[in-house]
Motif scaffolding. Structure first.
Motif, PDB file in Angstrom:
ATOM      1  N   GLU A  77       0.740  -1.226   0.076  1.00 50.19           N
ATOM      2  CA  GLU A  77      -0.022   0.023   0.051  1.00 50.19           C
ATOM      3  C   GLU A  77       0.626   1.339  -0.046  1.00 50.19           C
ATOM      4  N   THR A  78       1.950   1.006   0.788  1.00 49.41           N
ATOM      5  CA  THR A  78       2.822   2.548   0.963  1.00 49.41           C
ATOM      6  C   THR A  78       3.650   2.732  -0.435  1.00 49.41           C
ATOM      7  N   GLU A  79       3.905   1.521  -0.910  1.00 50.09           N
ATOM      8  CA  GLU A  79       4.732   1.552  -2.279  1.00 50.09           C
ATOM      9  C   GLU A  79       4.026   2.299  -3.464  1.00 50.09           C
ATOM     10  N   ILE A  80       2.476   1.885  -3.528  1.00 47.08           N
ATOM     11  CA  ILE A  80       1.732   2.302  -4.506  1.00 47.08           C
ATOM     12  C   ILE A  80       1.319   3.600  -4.210  1.00 47.08           C
ATOM     13  N   ALA A  81       1.144   4.118  -3.083  1.00 43.66           N
ATOM     14  CA  ALA A  81       0.664   5.541  -2.511  1.00 43.66           C
ATOM     15  C   ALA A  81       1.746   6.414  -3.151  1.00 43.66           C
ATOM     16  N   ASP A  82       2.979   6.055  -2.455  1.00 39.61           N
ATOM     17  CA  ASP A  82       4.241   6.962  -2.795  1.00 39.61           C
ATOM     18  C   ASP A  82       4.658   7.216  -4.263  1.00 39.61           C
ATOM     19  N   THR A  83       4.596   5.827  -4.965  1.00 38.31           N
ATOM     20  CA  THR A  83       5.237   5.974  -6.274  1.00 38.31           C
ATOM     21  C   THR A  83       4.317   5.887  -7.332  1.00 38.31           C
ATOM     22  N   GLY A  84       3.175   5.260  -7.186  1.00 35.15           N
ATOM     23  CA  GLY A  84       1.931   5.191  -8.215  1.00 35.15           C
ATOM     24  C   GLY A  84       1.843   3.989  -8.643  1.00 35.15           C
ATOM     25  N   ALA A  85       2.796   2.908  -8.152  1.00 35.44           N
ATOM     26  CA  ALA A  85       2.965   1.402  -8.692  1.00 35.44           C
ATOM     27  C   ALA A  85       3.756   0.486  -7.740  1.00 35.44           C
ATOM     28  N   ALA A  86       3.176  -0.858  -7.665  1.00 36.72           N
ATOM     29  CA  ALA A  86       3.937  -1.628  -6.887  1.00 36.72           C
ATOM     30  C   ALA A  86       4.941  -2.252  -7.607  1.00 36.72           C
ATOM     31  N   GLY A  87       6.178  -2.596  -7.436  1.00 42.72           N
ATOM     32  CA  GLY A  87       7.076  -2.882  -8.591  1.00 42.72           C
ATOM     33  C   GLY A  87       7.283  -4.276  -8.517  1.00 42.72           C
ATOM     34  N   PRO A  88       7.897  -4.992  -9.321  1.00 40.11           N
ATOM     35  CA  PRO A  88       7.756  -6.297  -9.743  1.00 40.11           C
ATOM     36  C   PRO A  88       8.358  -7.214  -8.340  1.00 40.11           C
TER      37      PRO A  88
END
Length: 124
Positions: A77-88
């Protein structure tokens, strides 16, 4: 704050932050830096599903697998909120945590939604 000038007419504006317009028929568009990054629909769906599963897991019986999955969901959730996407790498770790906690995840509709969102991102 707007006030009349010394002659009693006109407007004096002391300071402005943001955007403003004076006069008829003006349109102002203001974009602050630091707004949320744009997300593609698959990432938005994953974020919604992750949040729902996190809420459901808060009411589940805790086990090491559920605790690990809860942590992975929070980081996703944090990664998507901060960067716009969850990395692989994040998606792969989430997929592993989902499989490890499969007994609980399989009982929750929100769990099925996260599994489907992850599958859509990794292609199966």
């Amino acid at each position: 704050m707007a006030t009349a000038d010394e002659r009693g007419d006109g407007i004096h504006i002391g300071s402005v932050r943001g955007a403003f317009a004076i006069g008829n028929y003006n349109t102002v568009t203001h974009h602050e830096g630091g707004s949320a990054p744009a997300m593609d629909p698959a990432q938005e769906e994953l974020l919604r599903a992750v949040r729902a599963l996190r809420d459901d897991l808060a009411r589940a019986v805790q086990s090491p697998q559920v605790t690990a999955l809860s942590g992975e969901l929070a980081e996703t959730e944090t990664e998507i909120a901060d960067t716009g996407a969850a990395g692989p790498g994040r998606v792969a770790r989430l997929r592993t945590a989902l499989a490890d906690a499969g007994g609980v995840v399989g009982l929750l509709a929100s769990g099925a939604a996260v599994v489907q969102a992850v599958a859509a991102l990794v292609g199966g």
